[in-house]
Design a protein around this motif. Structure first.
Motif, PDB file in Angstrom:
ATOM      1  N   TYR A 110       0.858  -1.187   0.000  1.00  0.00           N
ATOM      2  CA  TYR A 110       0.000   0.000   0.000  1.00  0.00           C
ATOM      3  C   TYR A 110       0.893   1.235   0.000  1.00  0.00           C
ATOM      4  CZ  TYR A 110      -3.901  -3.085   1.178  1.00  0.00           C
ATOM      5  OH  TYR A 110      -4.853  -4.081   1.159  1.00  0.00           O
ATOM      6  N   TYR A 111       0.710   2.075  -1.009  1.00  0.00           N
ATOM      7  CA  TYR A 111       1.462   3.323  -1.108  1.00  0.00           C
ATOM      8  C   TYR A 111       0.514   4.493  -0.860  1.00  0.00           C
ATOM      9  CZ  TYR A 111       4.992   0.539  -3.625  1.00  0.00           C
ATOM     10  OH  TYR A 111       5.922  -0.402  -3.990  1.00  0.00           O
ATOM     11  N   HIS A 112       0.907   5.375   0.021  1.00  0.00           N
ATOM     12  CA  HIS A 112       0.160   6.624   0.227  1.00  0.00           C
ATOM     13  C   HIS A 112       0.999   7.734  -0.400  1.00  0.00           C
ATOM     14  CE1 HIS A 112      -1.333  10.025   3.020  1.00  0.00           C
ATOM     15  NE2 HIS A 112      -2.190   9.853   2.040  1.00  0.00           N
ATOM     16  N   ILE A 113       0.487   8.331  -1.473  1.00  0.00           N
ATOM     17  CA  ILE A 113       1.269   9.265  -2.283  1.00  0.00           C
ATOM     18  C   ILE A 113       0.639  10.650  -2.224  1.00  0.00           C
ATOM     19  CG2 ILE A 113       2.095   9.767  -4.620  1.00  0.00           C
ATOM     20  CD1 ILE A 113       2.068   6.719  -5.106  1.00  0.00           C
ATOM     21  N   ARG A 114       1.457  11.630  -1.844  1.00  0.00           N
ATOM     22  CA  ARG A 114       1.011  13.023  -1.775  1.00  0.00           C
ATOM     23  C   ARG A 114       1.933  13.878  -2.633  1.00  0.00           C
ATOM     24  NH1 ARG A 114       1.833  14.241   4.088  1.00  0.00           N
ATOM     25  NH2 ARG A 114       3.361  12.558   3.825  1.00  0.00           N
ATOM     26  N   ARG A 115       1.332  14.726  -3.436  1.00  0.00           N
ATOM     27  CA  ARG A 115       2.087  15.635  -4.289  1.00  0.00           C
ATOM     28  C   ARG A 115       2.006  17.034  -3.700  1.00  0.00           C
ATOM     29  NH1 ARG A 115      -0.839  12.971  -9.571  1.00  0.00           N
ATOM     30  NH2 ARG A 115       0.583  11.196  -9.831  1.00  0.00           N
ATOM     31  N   VAL A 116       3.142  17.512  -3.249  1.00  0.00           N
ATOM     32  CA  VAL A 116       3.215  18.819  -2.605  1.00  0.00           C
ATOM     33  C   VAL A 116       4.169  19.684  -3.414  1.00  0.00           C
ATOM     34  CG1 VAL A 116       3.706  20.071  -0.487  1.00  0.00           C
ATOM     35  CG2 VAL A 116       2.801  17.732  -0.371  1.00  0.00           C
ATOM     36  N   ASP A 117       3.618  20.672  -4.095  1.00  0.00           N
ATOM     37  CA  ASP A 117       4.408  21.509  -5.005  1.00  0.00           C
ATOM     38  C   ASP A 117       5.103  20.604  -6.022  1.00  0.00           C
ATOM     39  OD1 ASP A 117       3.601  23.814  -3.647  1.00  0.00           O
ATOM     40  OD2 ASP A 117       5.211  23.598  -2.178  1.00  0.00           O
ATOM     41  N   THR A 118       6.426  20.616  -6.058  1.00  0.00           N
ATOM     42  CA  THR A 118       7.153  19.785  -7.022  1.00  0.00           C
ATOM     43  C   THR A 118       7.626  18.468  -6.414  1.00  0.00           C
ATOM     44  OG1 THR A 118       9.231  20.905  -6.466  1.00  0.00           O
ATOM     45  CG2 THR A 118       7.939  21.809  -8.300  1.00  0.00           C
ATOM     46  N   MET A 119       7.273  18.223  -5.159  1.00  0.00           N
ATOM     47  CA  MET A 119       7.732  17.017  -4.469  1.00  0.00           C
ATOM     48  C   MET A 119       6.663  15.933  -4.474  1.00  0.00           C
ATOM     49  SD  MET A 119       9.595  18.691  -1.132  1.00  0.00           S
ATOM     50  CE  MET A 119       9.965  17.040  -0.507  1.00  0.00           C
ATOM     51  N   VAL A 120       7.116  14.676  -4.461  1.00  0.00           N
ATOM     52  CA  VAL A 120       6.227  13.529  -4.306  1.00  0.00           C
ATOM     53  C   VAL A 120       6.607  12.836  -3.001  1.00  0.00           C
ATOM     54  CG1 VAL A 120       5.398  11.366  -5.282  1.00  0.00           C
ATOM     55  CG2 VAL A 120       6.062  13.236  -6.808  1.00  0.00           C
ATOM     56  N   LYS A 121       5.697  12.868  -2.031  1.00  0.00           N
ATOM     57  CA  LYS A 121       5.952  12.264  -0.729  1.00  0.00           C
ATOM     58  C   LYS A 121       5.251  10.912  -0.659  1.00  0.00           C
ATOM     59  CE  LYS A 121       6.492  16.714   1.617  1.00  0.00           C
ATOM     60  NZ  LYS A 121       6.084  17.546   2.786  1.00  0.00           N
ATOM     61  N   VAL A 122       5.996   9.890  -0.230  1.00  0.00           N
ATOM     62  CA  VAL A 122       5.480   8.524  -0.276  1.00  0.00           C
ATOM     63  C   VAL A 122       5.656   7.832   1.073  1.00  0.00           C
ATOM     64  CG1 VAL A 122       5.615   6.296  -1.438  1.00  0.00           C
ATOM     65  CG2 VAL A 122       6.135   8.392  -2.714  1.00  0.00           C
ATOM     66  N   ASP A 123       4.576   7.249   1.570  1.00  0.00           N
ATOM     67  CA  ASP A 123       4.622   6.301   2.678  1.00  0.00           C
ATOM     68  C   ASP A 123       4.166   4.960   2.133  1.00  0.00           C
ATOM     69  OD1 ASP A 123       5.375   8.100   4.771  1.00  0.00           O
ATOM     70  OD2 ASP A 123       3.334   8.899   4.739  1.00  0.00           O
ATOM     71  N   SER A 124       4.622   3.873   2.740  1.00  0.00           N
ATOM     72  CA  SER A 124       4.198   2.566   2.248  1.00  0.00           C
ATOM     73  C   SER A 124       4.162   1.556   3.380  1.00  0.00           C
ATOM     74  CB  SER A 124       5.144   2.068   1.144  1.00  0.00           C
ATOM     75  OG  SER A 124       6.410   1.749   1.684  1.00  0.00           O
ATOM     76  N   ILE A 125       3.370   0.520   3.155  1.00  0.00           N
ATOM     77  CA  ILE A 125       3.302  -0.575   4.115  1.00  0.00           C
ATOM     78  C   ILE A 125       3.017  -1.865   3.359  1.00  0.00           C
ATOM     79  CG2 ILE A 125       0.827  -0.273   4.587  1.00  0.00           C
ATOM     80  CD1 ILE A 125       1.504  -0.976   7.546  1.00  0.00           C
ATOM     81  N   HIS A 126       3.637  -2.937   3.798  1.00  0.00           N
ATOM     82  CA  HIS A 126       3.516  -4.256   3.174  1.00  0.00           C
ATOM     83  C   HIS A 126       2.626  -5.112   4.062  1.00  0.00           C
ATOM     84  CE1 HIS A 126       4.881  -8.359   2.070  1.00  0.00           C
ATOM     85  NE2 HIS A 126       5.153  -7.830   0.891  1.00  0.00           N
ATOM     86  N   ILE A 127       1.545  -5.659   3.487  1.00  0.00           N
ATOM     87  CA  ILE A 127       0.600  -6.449   4.278  1.00  0.00           C
ATOM     88  C   ILE A 127       0.420  -7.815   3.636  1.00  0.00           C
ATOM     89  CG2 ILE A 127      -1.754  -6.628   5.154  1.00  0.00           C
ATOM     90  CD1 ILE A 127      -1.923  -3.624   5.199  1.00  0.00           C
ATOM     91  N   SER A 128       0.638  -8.858   4.421  1.00  0.00           N
ATOM     92  CA  SER A 128       0.421 -10.233   3.974  1.00  0.00           C
ATOM     93  C   SER A 128      -0.627 -10.871   4.872  1.00  0.00           C
ATOM     94  CB  SER A 128       1.731 -11.032   4.038  1.00  0.00           C
ATOM     95  OG  SER A 128       1.550 -12.332   3.515  1.00  0.00           O
ATOM     96  N   GLY A 129      -1.631 -11.486   4.250  1.00  0.00           N
ATOM     97  CA  GLY A 129      -2.718 -12.069   5.033  1.00  0.00           C
ATOM     98  C   GLY A 129      -3.968 -11.226   4.916  1.00  0.00           C
TER      99      GLY A 129
END
Length: 263
Positions: A110-129
């Motif tokens: 799961y990627y949470h992607i935010r575009r702030v001005d010219t930047m791309v900020k990314v959080d992620s988490i890996h889920i199994s099950g």
């Protein structure tokens, strides 16, 4: 194609929801690929104030979403759910090698992607099950809109003259060449006037082409649409292209008129 390893999971995963509604599924039938470039041929309404969720059934490298804002560029925040293809491929290889059937646990990134001005900020988490509950919804094109795959804008024709006007002379020839090469007819080109000195924008809707042909056309026009290109050394990075919606203006100064090149 193996999935690009995700960035390290953020300590704060509060953005992850227990369920997601109105999820847009990007299936293999929606995409085309050429030379590392992709077209996600799925028009939708883009609102910068809304949060979107996509489930990526097609195997497009995640890095093209986490390092660029080309994918639905008007969207400022979205969640991208990507199956862990590397994990599934390893399970398949192991099962084949051992001659047995292995049922892998459902595993997504799961990627949470935010575009702030010219930047791309990314959080992620890996889920199994056990996974968050997902409800899909097919996006619809509102009445009165046209689906656009490419646009080209020209400035003044005289005062001073926009250098892009030099490229207009090539359009008929390059479009005919594309039609002959792909054995298709390029239709749905609309022109909208935007000024009194010839300023206008051409919109390409490409209604009768397949996703692969649309991507080939986009790439062809991207390479053509460069002034004095013979004097420049240009390298294009791989990109995900997406269509967008434009209101179809039927009257007035900004009326959209179809452009037809002589065959």
């Amino acid at each position: 194609m193996g999935q690009t390893p995700p960035p390290a999971a953020a300590a704060d995963s509060s953005w992850l929801q227990k369920s997601y509604d109105h999820v847009v599924e990007i299936e293999r039938k929606h995409v085309a690929e050429a030379g590392g470039n992709w077209l996600v041929d799925l028009p939708l309404v883009e609102s910068p104030d809304s949060h979107y969720v996509f489930f990526m059934e097609a195997r497009i490298p995640a890095a093209l979403f986490t390092r660029s804002s080309a994918f639905y560029p008007a969207i400022k925040e979205f969640t991208l759910i990507v199956p862990d293809w590397q994990f599934y491929d390893e399970i398949t290889e192991q099962a084949t090698r051992k001659g047995m059937c292995i049922e892998p646990a459902t595993t997504n990134i799961y990627y949470h992607i935010r575009r702030v001005d010219t930047m791309v900020k990314v959080d992620s988490i890996h889920i199994s099950g056990e996974q968050p509950v997902v409800t899909f919804q097919q996006p619809k094109v509102p009445a009165g809109n046209m689906v656009v795959y490419r646009s080209e804008s020209y400035g003044s024709a005289c005062c001073p003259k926009d250098p892009m006007w030099e490229l207009a002379k090539e359009d008929a020839a390059v479009i005919r060449s594309f039609e002959q090469q792909h054995k298709v007819s390029v239709k749905g080109i609309y022109r909208q006037q935007q000024g009194k000195e010839g300023e206008h924008t051409d919109y390409y809707t490409l209604p009768d082409l397949t996703p692969n042909q649309r991507l080939d056309f986009i790439l062809m026009k991207r390479s053509q649409w460069i002034v004095n290109k013979e004097k420049k050394k240009i390298t294009f990075s791989p990109q995900v292209f997406t269509p967008w919606l434009e209101p179809f203006i039927k009257e007035g100064f900004r009326e959209m008129r179809e452009v037809k090149y002589d065959q």
